[in-house]
Design a protein around this motif. Sequence first.
Motif, short mmCIF file in Angstrom:
data_model
loop_
_atom_site.label_atom_id
_atom_site.label_comp_id
_atom_site.label_asym_id
_atom_site.label_seq_id
_atom_site.Cartn_x
_atom_site.Cartn_y
_atom_site.Cartn_z
N ASP A 56 42.93 52.08 24.63
CA ASP A 56 42.27 50.95 25.26
C ASP A 56 42.25 49.80 24.26
OD1 ASP A 56 40.46 49.03 26.13
OD2 ASP A 56 38.90 50.46 26.71
N ALA A 61 39.54 55.70 23.45
CA ALA A 61 38.70 54.62 23.96
C ALA A 61 37.81 54.12 22.83
CB ALA A 61 37.87 55.11 25.14
N PRO A 67 37.23 54.53 31.62
CA PRO A 67 37.36 54.20 33.05
C PRO A 67 36.76 55.31 33.92
CG PRO A 67 39.45 53.84 31.91
CD PRO A 67 38.55 54.54 30.94
N GLN A 121 41.54 46.52 24.99
CA GLN A 121 40.90 45.34 25.55
C GLN A 121 40.28 44.44 24.48
OE1 GLN A 121 37.71 44.09 29.05
NE2 GLN A 121 37.87 46.23 28.46
N GLU A 177 39.09 47.69 33.33
CA GLU A 177 38.87 49.06 32.87
C GLU A 177 39.21 50.08 33.96
OE1 GLU A 177 34.86 51.61 32.29
OE2 GLU A 177 34.84 49.58 31.45
N TRP A 178 38.71 49.84 35.18
CA TRP A 178 38.84 50.83 36.24
C TRP A 178 40.19 50.77 36.96
CZ3 TRP A 178 33.65 51.56 39.36
CH2 TRP A 178 32.66 52.02 38.48
#
Length: 369
Positions: free
Chosen positions: A6, A88, A94, A8, A72-73
């Motif tokens: 992840d 993560a 998620p 992000q 995220e989802w």
Amino acid sequence: MRLVIDGQRLTAERTGVGRCLESLLAEWALTGLPLAETLVVLRDPGGRNRVPLIDGLSTKVVGERWSGLAWEWFGLARELRPDDLLFAPANLVPWPWRGRTVLVIYDTLPWVVPESFPRLVRWRFGWRYRLAAHQADRILVPSQATAHDVARVHGVPSERIRVTYPGPEPEFRPLARDSPEVIEARRHVGVESSPYFLFVGKRSRRRNVPAILQAFASHRQAHPGHRLVFVGPDDPGDLPGPADGTIRAGHVAEPILRSLLAGAIALLYPSDYEGFGLPVVEALASGCPVVTLRNSALVEAGGDAPWYLDSADAPALAVALETLSTSEEERRKCIARGFDHVAQFSRSQFAREVKDELIRAASSSLIST
């Protein structure tokens, strides 16, 4: 099996979680990836500049304009295959994902200092943090204090929690105050030759900025030439201006941050709670004394080196400012203790321990199948 990360928090601007992930990737570029095929899923295209160009490591940008929850989802989750291992590194997993996961939880702020957040923010994130903690196979935390908090707050068995202390990047080191790097950093933020104190990070409520400002205003009555520099997100909220000796530097490049720490009288970090406190470690590695509070993980990050206060009391802060700006002997003691303490933290050790946990998670997944 792939390792999917992840990404992000890898953005054009280097901030907290993103800096930790970037340091892991930089170290793995030197020592080898945890898994031969590794994908970093990004939300900000600028994050590509934070990912090393090495064999086996790829990036993909998805959902650039989506909200964090939607990304995220429906962005990250869509990129995951059933046999992937998810890393993560930002407190969240998620909801649709049911595969093998190694999660990093940095703190339990919404529960330990709820007054620092609006009720809506606590609701939006609190249940997602708790869900992620129960979804993950392994949870990495940055301190013993946070390990205790995660077990207590989320009800996670202690055997699923592993402490991996972050370390400063090797470039955080002492520099002479008249070095070209420090002179350039001073020029960049506008302090020139003035002695200055430094604040690094978000001006969150728990970091007691009003007490810092009150203490600095008192200190400046005797030292009108001193300055107070704020580095980090320029969050809404009033700060005195340059006429009062206060400078908003905003985000600065990493070399500027390192040089500002090396040249400062002290880092002011009187936080009510931290999951670790990496700026404290980075300051000590730079030969910069630290003023902070004796609580949470800050005593692990600082050891016996900082000037500790039991509460963010402005008069007590002012005493610390006065002493550290006038007593070279006290500064030398703090700096020497700081060098001794931070010797136990390193980026390479942090990256190695995280890699080992990812490899163990991948191995246990193969065994279970």
